[in-house]
Design a protein around this motif. Sequence first.
Motif, PDB file in Angstrom:
ATOM      1  N   HIS A   1       0.822  -1.192   0.000  1.00 12.42           N
ATOM      2  CA  HIS A   1       0.000   0.000   0.000  1.00 12.42           C
ATOM      3  C   HIS A   1       0.858   1.245   0.000  1.00 12.42           C
ATOM      4  CE1 HIS A   1      -3.508   2.380   1.110  1.00 12.42           C
ATOM      5  NE2 HIS A   1      -2.676   3.080   1.823  1.00 12.42           N
TER       6      HIS A   1
ATOM      7  N   CYS B   1       1.503 -12.160   2.755  1.00 11.15           N
ATOM      8  CA  CYS B   1       0.362 -12.232   1.845  1.00 11.15           C
ATOM      9  C   CYS B   1       0.543 -13.382   0.872  1.00 11.15           C
ATOM     10  CB  CYS B   1       0.239 -10.939   1.024  1.00 11.15           C
ATOM     11  SG  CYS B   1      -0.783  -9.706   1.799  1.00 11.15           S
TER      12      CYS B   1
ATOM     13  N   LEU C   1      -5.742  -9.932   3.408  1.00 12.14           N
ATOM     14  CA  LEU C   1      -5.302  -8.622   3.894  1.00 12.14           C
ATOM     15  C   LEU C   1      -4.366  -8.850   5.075  1.00 12.14           C
ATOM     16  CD1 LEU C   1      -6.428  -6.047   2.701  1.00 12.14           C
ATOM     17  CD2 LEU C   1      -8.148  -6.007   4.453  1.00 12.14           C
TER      18      LEU C   1
ATOM     19  N   HIS D   1      -1.936  -6.747   7.968  1.00 18.13           N
ATOM     20  CA  HIS D   1      -1.470  -5.487   8.548  1.00 18.13           C
ATOM     21  C   HIS D   1      -0.378  -5.818   9.549  1.00 18.13           C
ATOM     22  CE1 HIS D   1      -5.408  -3.616   7.429  1.00 18.13           C
ATOM     23  NE2 HIS D   1      -5.854  -4.812   7.709  1.00 18.13           N
TER      24      HIS D   1
ATOM     25  N   SER E   1     -14.307  -4.402   9.484  1.00 22.32           N
ATOM     26  CA  SER E   1     -14.661  -4.614   8.085  1.00 22.32           C
ATOM     27  C   SER E   1     -16.097  -5.085   7.969  1.00 22.32           C
ATOM     28  CB  SER E   1     -13.695  -5.590   7.430  1.00 22.32           C
ATOM     29  OG  SER E   1     -14.065  -6.902   7.697  1.00 22.32           O
TER      30      SER E   1
ATOM     31  N   THR F   1     -12.710  -2.721   4.355  1.00 21.50           N
ATOM     32  CA  THR F   1     -11.987  -2.756   5.613  1.00 21.50           C
ATOM     33  C   THR F   1     -11.604  -1.342   5.980  1.00 21.50           C
ATOM     34  OG1 THR F   1     -11.016  -4.820   4.905  1.00 21.50           O
ATOM     35  CG2 THR F   1     -10.013  -3.772   6.774  1.00 21.50           C
TER      36      THR F   1
ATOM     37  N   THR G   1       0.465  -2.184   5.456  1.00 15.83           N
ATOM     38  CA  THR G   1      -0.672  -3.014   5.081  1.00 15.83           C
ATOM     39  C   THR G   1      -0.431  -3.534   3.682  1.00 15.83           C
ATOM     40  OG1 THR G   1      -2.136  -1.564   6.294  1.00 15.83           O
ATOM     41  CG2 THR G   1      -3.165  -3.032   4.744  1.00 15.83           C
TER      42      THR G   1
ATOM     43  N   SER H   1      -2.138  -6.423   0.602  1.00 20.05           N
ATOM     44  CA  SER H   1      -3.197  -7.373   0.315  1.00 20.05           C
ATOM     45  C   SER H   1      -2.918  -8.049  -1.009  1.00 20.05           C
ATOM     46  CB  SER H   1      -4.550  -6.680   0.265  1.00 20.05           C
ATOM     47  OG  SER H   1      -4.513  -5.661  -0.679  1.00 20.05           O
TER      48      SER H   1
ATOM     49  N   SER I   1     -10.084  -3.138  -6.927  1.00 24.72           N
ATOM     50  CA  SER I   1     -10.004  -2.690  -5.550  1.00 24.72           C
ATOM     51  C   SER I   1      -9.557  -1.254  -5.510  1.00 24.72           C
ATOM     52  CB  SER I   1      -8.996  -3.525  -4.786  1.00 24.72           C
ATOM     53  OG  SER I   1      -7.718  -3.197  -5.233  1.00 24.72           O
TER      54      SER I   1
ATOM     55  N   SER J   1     -10.082   0.207   2.639  1.00 33.96           N
ATOM     56  CA  SER J   1      -9.871  -0.548   1.395  1.00 33.96           C
ATOM     57  C   SER J   1     -11.179  -1.168   0.966  1.00 33.96           C
ATOM     58  CB  SER J   1      -8.883  -1.696   1.566  1.00 33.96           C
ATOM     59  OG  SER J   1      -8.016  -1.485   2.601  1.00 33.96           O
TER      60      SER J   1
END
Lengths: 169, 112
Positions: free
Chosen positions: A15, A101, A121, A123, A136, B65, B78, B80, B91, B106
């Motif tokens: 991200h 992941c 996902l 974190h 979520s 989320t 983070t 995914s 997404s 997200s």
Amino acid sequence: MFGWGNCWSVPVCLHGICPGILFSMIMSFSSISTVSYIDELGHHDDNARLAPTMENTYQMGPYKRFPANAATDILKDVLTSYLQEEKYEVEWSQKMTKTLCEVIRARVKELMIPRYKIVILVHIGQLTGQSMQISSRCLWDTSNDTFASHFFKNSSLFGVASVYAIYFE
Amino acid sequence: MDYQIEEEAGFVVEDVSKIIKESVEATIGGNAYQHNRVNQWTTSIVEQCLSQLSKLGKPYKYILTCVIMQKNGAGMQTASTCFWDNSTDGSCAVRWENKSVYCIVSVFGLAI
């Protein structure tokens, strides 16, 4: 964001820090918001229309349900084995979230549940006494779709991993 | 057999990110981090976004989320990954912050 390819399996993108990602920043006097997504989506409109039209299988539901328990065990196992003795460091944790992941995705795929799409996902954060909340919600079919998640903590970091399994009708 | 509707363009990131931003602004806006309200904030952001997304009327299932974190100098990463159909699914992640709060939302949209 995700790397896009022409196959079902998608490589992992971290991200906010990946080449080729478009960022749009909007600053107001008290808040900043950033949107991250893949720029290529704009050039792939043809792809959307060329999505394969599947023949009707007349299948009313999944023959084999996604085992949420097995998924939770996988998450627990992966998080504990990769994060047990580690300390939080920026570079390391960037790589580790991606690695986790991919490892989780490979293991969930090994379960070989047909017609399920998977979203994973992860974190990883530093523990410095701050407070946070992760929540979520999903708009899906409650009878077929499910999720699993696990939270791991050691003295300097925490890790949260979630798997969502969506039935492809 | 399903027929293809011409106006649909798959998962449209701009629309979705606009919905998310509006929802976060409306809920947290200029507020400082308050532990006893954070639960309510995450629930409200996520539910608002979901109801707006369902109003788009697309044949999609959504996963949302929301992470709200207090600004304390701590770091967080983070990531995914997804196993889906590239041509129809998409997404979007929106990162929002103000003086005392980080908020990451997200959205994953999977075609039915």
